[in-house]
Design a protein around this motif. Structure first.
Motif, PDB file in Angstrom:
ATOM      1  N   LEU A  57       4.711   9.088 -33.645  1.00 20.49           N
ATOM      2  CA  LEU A  57       5.142   9.325 -32.272  1.00 20.49           C
ATOM      3  C   LEU A  57       6.441   8.588 -31.957  1.00 20.49           C
ATOM      4  CD1 LEU A  57       1.718   9.060 -30.373  1.00 20.49           C
ATOM      5  CD2 LEU A  57       2.777  11.053 -31.459  1.00 20.49           C
ATOM      6  N   ALA A  58       6.664   7.448 -32.611  1.00 22.23           N
ATOM      7  CA  ALA A  58       7.861   6.651 -32.345  1.00 22.23           C
ATOM      8  C   ALA A  58       9.136   7.414 -32.700  1.00 22.23           C
ATOM      9  CB  ALA A  58       7.804   5.337 -33.122  1.00 22.23           C
ATOM     10  N   VAL A  59       9.060   8.263 -33.724  1.00 21.41           N
ATOM     11  CA  VAL A  59      10.243   9.047 -34.111  1.00 21.41           C
ATOM     12  C   VAL A  59      10.742   9.861 -32.922  1.00 21.41           C
ATOM     13  CG1 VAL A  59      11.058  10.966 -35.539  1.00 21.41           C
ATOM     14  CG2 VAL A  59       9.712   9.139 -36.574  1.00 21.41           C
ATOM     15  N   ASP A  60       9.823  10.493 -32.204  1.00 28.87           N
ATOM     16  CA  ASP A  60      10.217  11.259 -31.015  1.00 28.87           C
ATOM     17  C   ASP A  60      10.766  10.333 -29.928  1.00 28.87           C
ATOM     18  OD1 ASP A  60       9.570  13.728 -32.069  1.00 28.87           O
ATOM     19  OD2 ASP A  60       7.529  13.725 -31.254  1.00 28.87           O
ATOM     20  N   GLY A  61      10.193   9.138 -29.829  1.00 23.92           N
ATOM     21  CA  GLY A  61      10.669   8.184 -28.829  1.00 23.92           C
ATOM     22  C   GLY A  61      12.098   7.757 -29.086  1.00 23.92           C
ATOM     23  N   VAL A  62      12.400   7.425 -30.342  1.00 27.20           N
ATOM     24  CA  VAL A  62      13.764   7.030 -30.699  1.00 27.20           C
ATOM     25  C   VAL A  62      14.709   8.214 -30.509  1.00 27.20           C
ATOM     26  CG1 VAL A  62      15.259   6.209 -32.554  1.00 27.20           C
ATOM     27  CG2 VAL A  62      12.938   5.294 -32.334  1.00 27.20           C
ATOM     28  N   PHE A  63      14.273   9.389 -30.946  1.00 26.75           N
ATOM     29  CA  PHE A  63      15.104  10.587 -30.804  1.00 26.75           C
ATOM     30  C   PHE A  63      15.459  10.818 -29.335  1.00 26.75           C
ATOM     31  CE2 PHE A  63      15.717  15.160 -30.195  1.00 26.75           C
ATOM     32  CZ  PHE A  63      16.638  15.457 -31.195  1.00 26.75           C
ATOM     33  N   GLY A  64      14.503  10.574 -28.455  1.00 30.86           N
ATOM     34  CA  GLY A  64      14.749  10.773 -27.031  1.00 30.86           C
ATOM     35  C   GLY A  64      15.733   9.780 -26.440  1.00 30.86           C
ATOM     36  N   LYS A  65      15.869   8.607 -27.039  1.00 28.76           N
ATOM     37  CA  LYS A  65      16.816   7.601 -26.537  1.00 28.76           C
ATOM     38  C   LYS A  65      18.255   7.917 -26.927  1.00 28.76           C
ATOM     39  CE  LYS A  65      16.035   4.482 -24.554  1.00 28.76           C
ATOM     40  NZ  LYS A  65      15.883   4.244 -23.099  1.00 28.76           N
ATOM     41  N   ARG A  79      21.520   9.710 -27.071  1.00 31.68           N
ATOM     42  CA  ARG A  79      22.088  10.614 -26.068  1.00 31.68           C
ATOM     43  C   ARG A  79      22.566  11.932 -26.675  1.00 31.68           C
ATOM     44  NH1 ARG A  79      26.812   7.472 -23.925  1.00 31.68           N
ATOM     45  NH2 ARG A  79      27.050   7.253 -26.163  1.00 31.68           N
ATOM     46  N   ASN A  80      23.152  11.873 -27.847  1.00 28.62           N
ATOM     47  CA  ASN A  80      23.595  13.081 -28.563  1.00 28.62           C
ATOM     48  C   ASN A  80      24.399  14.004 -27.647  1.00 28.62           C
ATOM     49  OD1 ASN A  80      23.939  14.673 -30.807  1.00 28.62           O
ATOM     50  ND2 ASN A  80      21.940  15.659 -30.688  1.00 28.62           N
ATOM     51  N   LEU A  81      25.555  13.532 -27.241  1.00 23.00           N
ATOM     52  CA  LEU A  81      26.419  14.282 -26.335  1.00 23.00           C
ATOM     53  C   LEU A  81      27.040  15.486 -27.026  1.00 23.00           C
ATOM     54  CD1 LEU A  81      28.229  11.201 -24.740  1.00 23.00           C
ATOM     55  CD2 LEU A  81      26.167  12.369 -23.924  1.00 23.00           C
ATOM     56  N   LYS A  82      27.657  16.340 -26.250  1.00 20.59           N
ATOM     57  CA  LYS A  82      28.368  17.487 -26.793  1.00 20.59           C
ATOM     58  C   LYS A  82      29.778  17.063 -27.239  1.00 20.59           C
ATOM     59  CE  LYS A  82      25.298  20.757 -26.065  1.00 20.59           C
ATOM     60  NZ  LYS A  82      24.680  21.524 -27.184  1.00 20.59           N
ATOM     61  N   TYR A  83      30.182  17.607 -28.386  1.00 21.54           N
ATOM     62  CA  TYR A  83      31.549  17.364 -28.853  1.00 21.54           C
ATOM     63  C   TYR A  83      32.350  18.638 -28.650  1.00 21.54           C
ATOM     64  CZ  TYR A  83      35.586  16.455 -31.790  1.00 21.54           C
ATOM     65  OH  TYR A  83      36.880  16.292 -32.235  1.00 21.54           O
ATOM     66  N   ARG A  84      33.489  18.521 -27.956  1.00 22.88           N
ATOM     67  CA  ARG A  84      34.344  19.671 -27.687  1.00 22.88           C
ATOM     68  C   ARG A  84      35.582  19.601 -28.573  1.00 22.88           C
ATOM     69  NH1 ARG A  84      31.661  18.482 -23.127  1.00 22.88           N
ATOM     70  NH2 ARG A  84      30.752  20.244 -21.974  1.00 22.88           N
ATOM     71  N   TYR A  85      35.816  20.683 -29.314  1.00 21.31           N
ATOM     72  CA  TYR A  85      36.958  20.752 -30.220  1.00 21.31           C
ATOM     73  C   TYR A  85      38.247  21.027 -29.450  1.00 21.31           C
ATOM     74  CZ  TYR A  85      33.523  21.238 -33.995  1.00 21.31           C
ATOM     75  OH  TYR A  85      32.499  21.039 -34.877  1.00 21.31           O
ATOM     76  N   ILE A  86      39.355  20.605 -30.037  1.00 21.28           N
ATOM     77  CA  ILE A  86      40.663  21.010 -29.544  1.00 21.28           C
ATOM     78  C   ILE A  86      40.908  22.417 -30.062  1.00 21.28           C
ATOM     79  CG2 ILE A  86      43.142  20.549 -29.601  1.00 21.28           C
ATOM     80  CD1 ILE A  86      42.449  17.603 -30.109  1.00 21.28           C
ATOM     81  N   ASP A 131      26.607  19.837 -30.745  1.00 21.88           N
ATOM     82  CA  ASP A 131      25.992  18.528 -30.601  1.00 21.88           C
ATOM     83  C   ASP A 131      26.697  17.545 -31.526  1.00 21.88           C
ATOM     84  OD1 ASP A 131      24.091  19.405 -28.794  1.00 21.88           O
ATOM     85  OD2 ASP A 131      22.606  19.848 -30.359  1.00 21.88           O
ATOM     86  N   GLN A 132      26.879  16.323 -31.068  1.00 25.63           N
ATOM     87  CA  GLN A 132      27.487  15.322 -31.938  1.00 25.63           C
ATOM     88  C   GLN A 132      26.678  15.141 -33.222  1.00 25.63           C
ATOM     89  OE1 GLN A 132      28.014  11.857 -29.216  1.00 25.63           O
ATOM     90  NE2 GLN A 132      30.135  11.929 -29.903  1.00 25.63           N
ATOM     91  N   PHE A 133      25.353  15.121 -33.063  1.00 26.05           N
ATOM     92  CA  PHE A 133      24.490  14.888 -34.217  1.00 26.05           C
ATOM     93  C   PHE A 133      23.413  15.963 -34.261  1.00 26.05           C
ATOM     94  CE2 PHE A 133      25.903  10.787 -32.494  1.00 26.05           C
ATOM     95  CZ  PHE A 133      26.708  10.363 -33.548  1.00 26.05           C
ATOM     96  N   ASN A 185      16.525  -0.455 -37.936  1.00 23.50           N
ATOM     97  CA  ASN A 185      17.471  -0.506 -36.824  1.00 23.50           C
ATOM     98  C   ASN A 185      18.223   0.809 -36.688  1.00 23.50           C
ATOM     99  OD1 ASN A 185      17.089  -3.220 -35.889  1.00 23.50           O
ATOM    100  ND2 ASN A 185      18.153  -3.934 -37.725  1.00 23.50           N
ATOM    101  N   VAL A 186      18.363   1.270 -35.450  1.00 22.83           N
ATOM    102  CA  VAL A 186      19.161   2.452 -35.133  1.00 22.83           C
ATOM    103  C   VAL A 186      20.190   2.030 -34.101  1.00 22.83           C
ATOM    104  CG1 VAL A 186      19.163   4.817 -34.261  1.00 22.83           C
ATOM    105  CG2 VAL A 186      17.199   3.968 -35.562  1.00 22.83           C
ATOM    106  N   VAL A 187      21.467   2.064 -34.478  1.00 23.40           N
ATOM    107  CA  VAL A 187      22.544   1.626 -33.589  1.00 23.40           C
ATOM    108  C   VAL A 187      23.392   2.829 -33.206  1.00 23.40           C
ATOM    109  CG1 VAL A 187      24.553   0.132 -33.317  1.00 23.40           C
ATOM    110  CG2 VAL A 187      22.572  -0.670 -34.633  1.00 23.40           C
ATOM    111  N   GLU A 188      23.452   3.096 -31.913  1.00 23.06           N
ATOM    112  CA  GLU A 188      24.260   4.195 -31.386  1.00 23.06           C
ATOM    113  C   GLU A 188      25.495   3.605 -30.709  1.00 23.06           C
ATOM    114  OE1 GLU A 188      23.932   7.842 -28.109  1.00 23.06           O
ATOM    115  OE2 GLU A 188      22.218   6.495 -28.468  1.00 23.06           O
ATOM    116  N   ARG A 189      26.663   4.106 -31.098  1.00 26.51           N
ATOM    117  CA  ARG A 189      27.906   3.626 -30.490  1.00 26.51           C
ATOM    118  C   ARG A 189      28.532   4.727 -29.645  1.00 26.51           C
ATOM    119  NH1 ARG A 189      31.238   1.334 -35.453  1.00 26.51           N
ATOM    120  NH2 ARG A 189      32.914   1.997 -34.054  1.00 26.51           N
ATOM    121  N   GLU A 190      29.065   4.338 -28.517  1.00 29.72           N
ATOM    122  CA  GLU A 190      29.617   5.316 -27.578  1.00 29.72           C
ATOM    123  C   GLU A 190      30.871   6.004 -28.105  1.00 29.72           C
ATOM    124  OE1 GLU A 190      28.147   3.832 -23.184  1.00 29.72           O
ATOM    125  OE2 GLU A 190      30.074   3.094 -23.928  1.00 29.72           O
ATOM    126  N   ASP A 191      31.462   5.463 -29.151  1.00 26.15           N
ATOM    127  CA  ASP A 191      32.651   6.116 -29.703  1.00 26.15           C
ATOM    128  C   ASP A 191      32.308   7.110 -30.806  1.00 26.15           C
ATOM    129  OD1 ASP A 191      31.817   4.103 -31.371  1.00 26.15           O
ATOM    130  OD2 ASP A 191      33.814   3.344 -31.848  1.00 26.15           O
TER     131      ASP A 191
END
Length: 557
Positions: free
Chosen positions: A263-271, A273-280, A291-293, A318-324
């Motif tokens: 169940l934790a896998v879904d919990g981490v996945f939900g945290k 953010r996985n934002l959208k990446y827009r191409y030039i 999706d970014q990922f 450890n799962v580290v998400e960076r905003e960049d």
């Protein structure tokens, strides 16, 4: 290793007051007897194991008393002469063990060859031509019986994840986790879907190979245990930490997760953010946004950490998400396949897993893929989005996988978009260029010859003016290679016509047809993997010779 790292390592070894059981210097100015080279390989490999070292070194072109560089002309000339040594040595050693790498340094004082020799695998002393060798100080000597047994006793591997937890019962497992496990098992085993509805929980857990004889295993606690049941695996811990960092690497948010990991896998996945990446938008080759990922990539990377974590170290995942735009997964324990290239190239399953019982349970619950196919798919999904390839750092007794959720170099993306026939190895080399990693001389020559890069060492950049614009399409098809089935059909046709095929005959038949981008070692591995697949999986051929001198014939129907 880079040239700078090699020179630093060489200087460290030369600074030692004397040779040791795992370091040997030889002048080898013009030649060196092949049989003696094999004996040194056996001795140094065994001694590295006994001394708890990962590797040993045999170095040519160095005087063995004062460690002066005197230069060696051993197999001087075409690099293929050195590369072929790996196969030649493997032919006469236990389990075909060979060098990790052979490095050649052309220094002002002379040419130096550095043989990096892996420690004998746990439980398997290395013999040369049927005899075990060791070292008595600086001298070669037979490996004595006590030392042989010390290595062989290591073969008794204990699967930490298969051990049962005294006092634990099914009441210590999470009911919701068991329910989800049933659903996942049913997806993986649809032929049992109707039958398993009649199973009670203990029967299901046994069938799914999560418990042993109604006894609760550490695997059961990790995957399905209640949070308060974690103490059953003490001093190991079942913890996953998600951490969010901003572009300046400052911590912004975090959350800890414990069992049940199913169940934790879904919990981490939900945290995440996985934002959208827009191409030039430059042309129609790129989508508007993605999706970014990829969700599969996130779950596969996290599940791999759970499956291969060395729980005896008492650490967490450890799962580290960076905003960049970066996502990093880290687990403790050495990367047993040795390198990520080995996983990508190989068609064979790993010789063993650290947590075999846990891995099998996760496969049964549809949490991970096997035989490296999940990692291969991660690379493919990144390629399909024209994103950088995953980065793996396997140093320091841990595995760190980093995913990049954006385009780093628009020229890299253009090359991938406009040239779908690029091989995996070409993409990896170009990925090194965009990440400003050092290229080998072979890689530089290869990429320049195909007009994939421009500039001067070390400041290369990617050129997208390639195959389709230079009339070299045929060469690109040649370097892409053929489908595995085509090679297999050629082997079957040869055996069908001549009745049998030796290793040398199969090599002669296939090697010249493999892509030029593959190194000699990679080509050799490719042929070996093809034959393994035909004999073990397809069961179309059978070895009627010996392991060292196979003779392949058609399998009897």
């Amino acid at each position: 290793m880079t040239r700078g790292q090699l020179i630093q390592r060489l200087n460290e070894l030369r600074s030692l007051p004397a040779e040791t059981e795992v370091i040997e210097f030889k002048e080898a100015k013009n030649n060196f007897h092949f049989d003696k080279l094999g004996k040194y390989f056996s001795a140094l490999s065994n001694e590295a194991n006994l001394k708890g070292k990962a590797e040993a070194w045999l170095i040519f072109g160095i005087e063995n008393k004062d460690h002066r560089i005197v230069g060696s002309r051993y197999r001087h000339g075409d690099r293929s002469g050195l590369d072929s040594l790996k196969g030649e040595i493997a032919e006469k050693t236990t389990n075909r063990i060979t060098f990790i790498e052979i490095y050649e340094l052309n220094l002002p004082e002379g040419r130096v060859i550095m043989f990096q020799i892996p420690a004998a695998p746990r439980g398997f002393p290395i013999a040369w031509a049927g005899h075990y060798h060791g070292r008595d100080g600086e001298e070669l000597s037979p490996l004595n019986l006590e030392e042989i047994e010390r290595i062989r006793e290591q073969a008794t591997r204990i699967d930490w994840s298969a051990a049962t937890c005294e006092g634990a019962t099914i009441e210590d497992l999470h009911p919701e986790a068991i329910r989800v496990a049933r659903e996942k098992f049913k997806v993986k085993n649809q032929r049992l879907a109707t039958e398993m509805d009649d199973w009670d929980d203990l029967t299901f857990l046994s069938k799914a190979k999560i418990i042993i004889g109604n006894r609760i295993t550490r695997t059961a606690i990790i995957l399905l245990g209640k949070p308060e049941s974690e103490y059953f695996i003490n001093p190991a811990v079942a913890r996953i930490t998600w951490l969010l960092k901003d572009k300046e690497n400052h911590e912004k948010d975090y959350q800890h997760f414990t069992c049940p990991f199913l169940l934790a896998v879904d919990g981490v996945f939900g945290k995440i953010r996985n934002l959208k990446y827009r191409y030039i938008k430059e042309d129609t080759l790129f989508p508007e946004e993605v999706d970014q990922f990829d969700p599969f990539t996130i779950r596969e990377a996290l599940s791999n950490c759970i499956a291969h974590q060395d729980y005896s170290c008492g650490g967490r995942v450890n799962v580290v998400e960076r905003e960049d735009g970066y996502l990093t997964f880290t687990n403790l324990g050495e990367f047993l396949p040795g390198s990520i290239e080995t996983v990508i190239e190989s068609e064979e399953p790993p010789a063993y897993y650290r947590n075999s019982f846990l891995v099998n349970a996760m496969v049964n619950l549809n949490m991970i893929d096997t035989v490296g196919s999940g990692i291969k798919r991660m690379f493919r999904l990144q390629r399909e989005k024209f994103f950088p390839m995953p980065d793996y750092d396997i140093s320091g007794g841990k595995v760190k996988a980093t995913l990049t959720g954006k385009v780093l170099d628009i020229d890299f993306a253009r090359v991938l978009a406009r040239n779908p026939g690029l091989s995996f190895f070409e993409i990896l080399m170009l990925d090194k260029v965009q990440k400003k990693k050092e290229l080998s001389d072979h890689e530089i020559s290869y990429l320049k010859d195909r007009q994939l890069i421009e500039g001067r060492k070390p400041n290369f950049h990617i050129s997208f003016s390639i195959a389709e614009k230079t009339g070299r399409k045929a060469e690109y098809i040649r370097n892409r290679g053929l489908k595995d089935q085509h090679y297999k059909d050629l082997i079957l046709e040869f055996i069908g016509q001549y009745g049998a095929a030796t290793k040398a005959e199969i090599d002669k038949l296939i090697l010249d047809l493999l892509p030029n981008v593959l190194s000699p070692k990679q080509q050799e591995n490719k042929v070996r993997n093809l034959v393994y697949s035909m004999s073990k999986r397809d069961k179309t051929i059978v070895n009627e010779g010996t392991r060292r001198k196979p003779v392949w014939r058609m399998s009897q129907p």
